[in-house]
Design a protein around this motif. Structure first.
Motif, PDB file in Angstrom:
ATOM      1  N   LEU A  54       1.049  -1.433   0.156  1.00 55.55           N
ATOM      2  CA  LEU A  54       0.372   0.212   0.253  1.00 55.55           C
ATOM      3  C   LEU A  54       0.342   1.253   0.430  1.00 55.55           C
ATOM      4  CD1 LEU A  54      -2.597  -0.834   2.826  1.00 55.55           C
ATOM      5  CD2 LEU A  54      -2.825  -0.840  -0.275  1.00 55.55           C
ATOM      6  N   PHE A  55       2.080   1.262   1.146  1.00 53.67           N
ATOM      7  CA  PHE A  55       3.048   2.390   0.583  1.00 53.67           C
ATOM      8  C   PHE A  55       3.452   2.829  -0.811  1.00 53.67           C
ATOM      9  CE2 PHE A  55       7.356   3.792   1.309  1.00 53.67           C
ATOM     10  CZ  PHE A  55       6.817   5.153   1.672  1.00 53.67           C
ATOM     11  N   ALA A  56       3.760   1.473  -1.412  1.00 51.32           N
ATOM     12  CA  ALA A  56       4.667   1.365  -2.357  1.00 51.32           C
ATOM     13  C   ALA A  56       3.123   1.953  -3.680  1.00 51.32           C
ATOM     14  CB  ALA A  56       4.827  -0.058  -2.993  1.00 51.32           C
ATOM     15  N   SER A  64      16.806  -0.135   2.010  1.00 55.89           N
ATOM     16  CA  SER A  64      18.127   0.028   2.713  1.00 55.89           C
ATOM     17  C   SER A  64      18.098  -1.658   3.466  1.00 55.89           C
ATOM     18  CB  SER A  64      19.370   0.809   2.193  1.00 55.89           C
ATOM     19  OG  SER A  64      19.110   1.918   1.827  1.00 55.89           O
ATOM     20  N   VAL A  65      17.301  -0.812   4.324  1.00 59.78           N
ATOM     21  CA  VAL A  65      17.201  -1.365   5.236  1.00 59.78           C
ATOM     22  C   VAL A  65      17.405  -3.144   5.134  1.00 59.78           C
ATOM     23  CG1 VAL A  65      15.783  -1.886   8.061  1.00 59.78           C
ATOM     24  CG2 VAL A  65      16.231   0.472   7.463  1.00 59.78           C
ATOM     25  N   ALA A  66      15.827  -3.168   4.901  1.00 56.22           N
ATOM     26  CA  ALA A  66      15.365  -4.484   4.019  1.00 56.22           C
ATOM     27  C   ALA A  66      16.824  -5.610   3.343  1.00 56.22           C
ATOM     28  CB  ALA A  66      13.722  -4.998   2.947  1.00 56.22           C
ATOM     29  N   VAL A  93      10.490   4.751  12.116  1.00 55.72           N
ATOM     30  CA  VAL A  93       9.264   4.564  10.414  1.00 55.72           C
ATOM     31  C   VAL A  93      10.159   3.815   9.658  1.00 55.72           C
ATOM     32  CG1 VAL A  93       7.515   4.884   8.717  1.00 55.72           C
ATOM     33  CG2 VAL A  93       8.223   6.803  11.160  1.00 55.72           C
ATOM     34  N   GLY A  94      11.754   4.298   8.462  1.00 50.22           N
ATOM     35  CA  GLY A  94      12.303   3.615   8.132  1.00 50.22           C
ATOM     36  C   GLY A  94      12.429   2.115   8.382  1.00 50.22           C
ATOM     37  N   LEU A  95      12.958   2.542   9.609  1.00 53.63           N
ATOM     38  CA  LEU A  95      13.604   0.934  10.315  1.00 53.63           C
ATOM     39  C   LEU A  95      12.010  -0.441  10.258  1.00 53.63           C
ATOM     40  CD1 LEU A  95      16.094   1.650  12.735  1.00 53.63           C
ATOM     41  CD2 LEU A  95      16.334   0.428  10.948  1.00 53.63           C
ATOM     42  N   TRP A  96      11.021   0.125  10.606  1.00 52.30           N
ATOM     43  CA  TRP A  96      10.407  -0.563  10.778  1.00 52.30           C
ATOM     44  C   TRP A  96       9.446  -1.500   9.529  1.00 52.30           C
ATOM     45  CZ3 TRP A  96       5.212  -0.565   9.328  1.00 52.30           C
ATOM     46  CH2 TRP A  96       4.692   0.454   9.221  1.00 52.30           C
ATOM     47  N   LEU A  97       9.711  -0.325   8.623  1.00 54.51           N
ATOM     48  CA  LEU A  97       9.228  -0.428   6.875  1.00 54.51           C
ATOM     49  C   LEU A  97       9.500  -1.034   5.856  1.00 54.51           C
ATOM     50  CD1 LEU A  97       6.576   0.161   5.412  1.00 54.51           C
ATOM     51  CD2 LEU A  97       7.497   2.242   5.223  1.00 54.51           C
ATOM     52  N   GLY A  98      11.129  -1.099   6.339  1.00 55.92           N
ATOM     53  CA  GLY A  98      11.803  -1.165   5.834  1.00 55.92           C
ATOM     54  C   GLY A  98      11.862  -3.320   5.964  1.00 55.92           C
ATOM     55  N   MET A  99      12.445  -4.033   7.806  1.00 53.13           N
ATOM     56  CA  MET A  99      11.446  -5.211   7.663  1.00 53.13           C
ATOM     57  C   MET A  99      10.803  -5.233   7.343  1.00 53.13           C
ATOM     58  SD  MET A  99      12.692  -4.788  12.143  1.00 53.13           S
ATOM     59  CE  MET A  99      14.286  -3.556  12.685  1.00 53.13           C
ATOM     60  N   TYR A 116      17.438  -0.656  -3.780  1.00 52.56           N
ATOM     61  CA  TYR A 116      16.551  -2.025  -4.570  1.00 52.56           C
ATOM     62  C   TYR A 116      15.483  -2.529  -3.327  1.00 52.56           C
ATOM     63  CZ  TYR A 116      19.514  -5.776  -4.260  1.00 52.56           C
ATOM     64  OH  TYR A 116      19.544  -6.544  -4.046  1.00 52.56           O
ATOM     65  N   LEU A 117      14.026  -2.416  -4.379  1.00 50.61           N
ATOM     66  CA  LEU A 117      12.813  -3.657  -3.490  1.00 50.61           C
ATOM     67  C   LEU A 117      13.228  -4.796  -3.639  1.00 50.61           C
ATOM     68  CD1 LEU A 117      10.052  -2.647  -2.427  1.00 50.61           C
ATOM     69  CD2 LEU A 117       9.706  -4.276  -4.437  1.00 50.61           C
ATOM     70  N   PRO A 118      14.129  -5.481  -2.692  1.00 52.47           N
ATOM     71  CA  PRO A 118      14.118  -6.402  -2.354  1.00 52.47           C
ATOM     72  C   PRO A 118      13.014  -7.625  -2.907  1.00 52.47           C
ATOM     73  CG  PRO A 118      13.440  -6.207   0.055  1.00 52.47           C
ATOM     74  CD  PRO A 118      13.193  -4.673  -1.119  1.00 52.47           C
TER      75      PRO A 118
END
Length: 644
Positions: free
Chosen positions: A80-82, A114-116, A141-147, A229-231
């Motif tokens: 949904l964020f994408a 990057s986090v992912a 926010v970026g950390l949990w979203l990346g996870m 890039y998106l994993p």
């Protein structure tokens, strides 16, 4: 209402089939019966609430329709964020007030990618858990979203927790990695020896190697070197786990409440549509991001609906309106206590120069509601009710003063929630002869419950990571035989029009400074510090404050404790909100047959030295120690002249 309906049907059949009256006379007879049986009240309620109920029903229908669609399509919050990023990649998504850092949606997307990728390179995979322990900032926010993009479940740790409670959260979550802010390094150092050696440690923020636990890596440069890039998409659906939010619950140490993707969407969407938010709104979020109000109700509007959110590390009453003016905020988030702090500030020009049109939150007391709205010129107070794990959220969509939400009196079955009678002393559910809970009448306080329907994403109960804790929040035979319902643990009152007003919190939990305080946990800590003395902890009302202040009754015939040292130790053992404000020393504590402390009388007696003849003390916030509570001090506290 059901009896009235049955009577109407009975008269209809008798008049037409037996007496064979014409339809005009039958209709007139029914009208007389209806009005004579109090039906005029029904008409009055209908006229006053039909617009509210229709709007609420449409909001519920809209969210339910979207949830079903996303369920079919196996959507997740990252998906949904994408879509949000695609709509406006260069719009500002997050602003961190502390450094005035602006992130666009594209930048937030890149950081979370990057986090992912980094965590994936370190061996984490879908279904694994990583803990986040840091103060508010964009990176949170970026950390949990990346996870979430990797399918890793984030355990969001309360930054007030220390020692045993902190260790407990990390252990029970089975986290394989801990990412903490540099400001939390001392707390991590305290428990480092107790942590599993396989737990990977990463620090985000300023880097001082000598102040870090051994084995810690600096995360920030590692993320800069990670691919953006998106994993590959994990095998996750709309009802799979997103992250964990820790709650005190009713007893014991913090419990990990499970937040699934559909719950995150539901909570954010009901607020968005119910309170008529707009995509161009700017939200001021000074609430902790490890709680659902800050992270779901606030940040959710950014991720799902494309709104800009201003993040503040901590609430500041003196800077609140200046921040709103600086960032052109149109919506501010609150908990009731924050509103009181703002009202206690001297009047300033800034409080009328902002563009805020809505205050969004929960816990605003009826006694200061109108004053808050009028003084700060806020047209809409958007009060809601809900807990991270509950299935019966409420919304005050039409700004009824003092109400935390409503339920239709005409079509109550559409949203299956109910107030049921409870024993005021034991808080146990009261049941009728058929074994089913007894619903409350308007004006009668009762515990709020919500029917559980696991197949319905809006009615399901996801519970806690520790499944054993779920049993205490579920009751059977509540609406009807054979059903299940979620127990909120909160006592509310409904008026004749269906508006609901928060009354009290049941069980072994009370709320202070915006946090739930578990009396069982505090009792255990105090007892340990006081040579295992019997300790009963409970909340007491203090005029002019939100929630209840903690009070501890200690069984001590001699009272030979060093209270100065005791206060110093408490600073290390308990978070600020959990430290008892009042102490009472008495010869012995009375217990039930099952060895539970009898707190009803203690609560009633409170901290009034004219009533309580035992030695009383209170925590002087300025001196940081406990001092005797005499009649003069009591008078100052009652008048709001003592800072608690």
């Amino acid at each position: 209402m059901m009896l009235l309906g049955a009577s109407v049907v009975g008269v209809l059949l008798f008049s037409k089939l037996v007496l064979k009256l014409p339809w005009t006379q039958v209709g007139f007879s029914l009208l007389l019966l209806y009005l004579g049986s109090g039906g005029w009240r029904f008409i009055r309620v209908f006229i006053k609430t039909v617009r509210r109920d229709v709007f609420g029903g449409l909001v519920l229908l809209k969210v339910k329709s979207k949830v079903r669609r996303y369920l079919r399509e196996k959507r997740t919050v990252p998906i949904l964020f994408a879509s949000t990023v695609q709509r406006h990649p260069d719009k500002t998504a997050l602003i961190f007030e502390g450094t005035d850092t602006h992130w666009t949606f594209r930048q937030l997307d890149d950081y979370s990618n990057s986090v992912a990728n980094f965590l994936q390179a370190r061996g984490l995979a879908s279904g694994d858990v990583a803990a986040i322990f840091m103060e508010n900032r964009n990176e949170f926010v970026g950390l949990w979203l990346g996870m979430a993009k990797l399918g890793v479940e984030a355990a969001l740790i309360n930054t007030n927790l220390r020692r045993d409670a902190l260790c407990h959260c990390l252990t029970t979550s089975r986290a394989q990695a801990l990412i903490f802010g540099s400001e939390m390094a001392p707390a991590v150092c305290e428990i480092h020896a107790s942590l599993d050696t396989s737990l990977s440690l990463f620090c985000s923020g300023s880097w001082e190697p000598s102040a870090m636990p051994s084995g810690t890596e600096h995360l920030d440069p590692l993320l800069k070197d990670a691919p953006k890039y998106l994993p590959s998409r994990p095998d996750k659906g709309f009802t799979d786990k997103l992250f964990y939010i820790y709650t005190s619950g009713t007893t014991g140490l913090p419990k990990a409440a499970i937040v699934v993707h559909s719950r995150y969407y539901r909570m954010a969407a009901l607020v968005y549509y119910g309170f008529r938010m707009r995509p161009n709104d700017i939200v001021y979020d000074c609430l902790p991001l490890y709680h659902s109000a800050g992270n779901i109700v606030g940040i959710g509007q950014c991720l799902l609906h494309g709104m800009t959110v201003v993040i503040r590390k901590k609430f500041s009453a003196s800077r609140f309106w200046d921040d709103c003016i600086k960032y052109n905020c149109t919506i501010v988030q609150y908990i009731g206590e924050l509103c009181r702090y703002l009202l206690n500030q001297p009047s300033r020009e800034a409080e009328k120069q902002h563009q805020v049109r809505m205050a969004l939150g929960n816990g605003l007391r009826q006694s200061i509601w109108t004053n808050f709205s009028s003084r700060f010129n806020i047209p809409q107070v958007a009060e809601f009710y809900g807990a991270t794990e509950c299935n019966c959220s409420l919304g005050n969509f039409d700004s009824q003063v003092g109400a935390c939400g409503f339920n239709s009196r005409i079509l109550s079955f559409v949203y299956p929630i109910r107030l049921v009678r409870v024993n005021e002393d034991t808080m146990e559910l009261i049941r009728g002869p058929d074994g089913v809970c007894i619903p409350c009448q308007p004006g009668e306080p009762g515990q709020l419950v919500g029917r559980i329907i696991q197949q319905d994403p809006l009615r399901r109960f996801d519970g806690y990571l520790n499944h054993g804790a779920n049993n205490k929040k579920i009751a059977k035979d509540v609406f009807k035989k054979g059903d299940q319902a979620y127990l909120t643990g909160d006592v509310l009152v409904m008026d004749e029009l269906g508006y609901l007003y928060f009354r009290d919190r049941t069980g072994d939990t009370f709320r202070w400074k915006g946090e739930n305080v578990s009396t069982t946990e505090v009792e255990g800590t105090l007892s340990r510090l006081l040579d295992m003395a019997d300790v009963a902890v409970y909340g007491v009302e203090v005029p002019g404050t939100e929630g209840r202040a903690g009070m501890a009754a200690v069984a001590s015939p001699t009272r030979s404790w060093d209270l100065g040292h005791f206060a110093q130790v408490l600073e290390k053992e308990l978070p600020l909100y959990a430290r008892p404000i009042f102490l009472r020393f008495l010869p012995k504590l009375h217990k039930t047959g099952t060895y539970k402390f009898q707190k009803t009388e203690l609560r009633k007696e409170g901290f009034d030295p004219a009533v309580v003849k035992d030695p009383l003390f209170y925590l002087d916030a300025r001196k940081g120690c406990y001092i005797p509570l005499d009649q003069e001090a009591y008078t100052r506290i009652q008048a709001g002249e003592e800072k608690l």
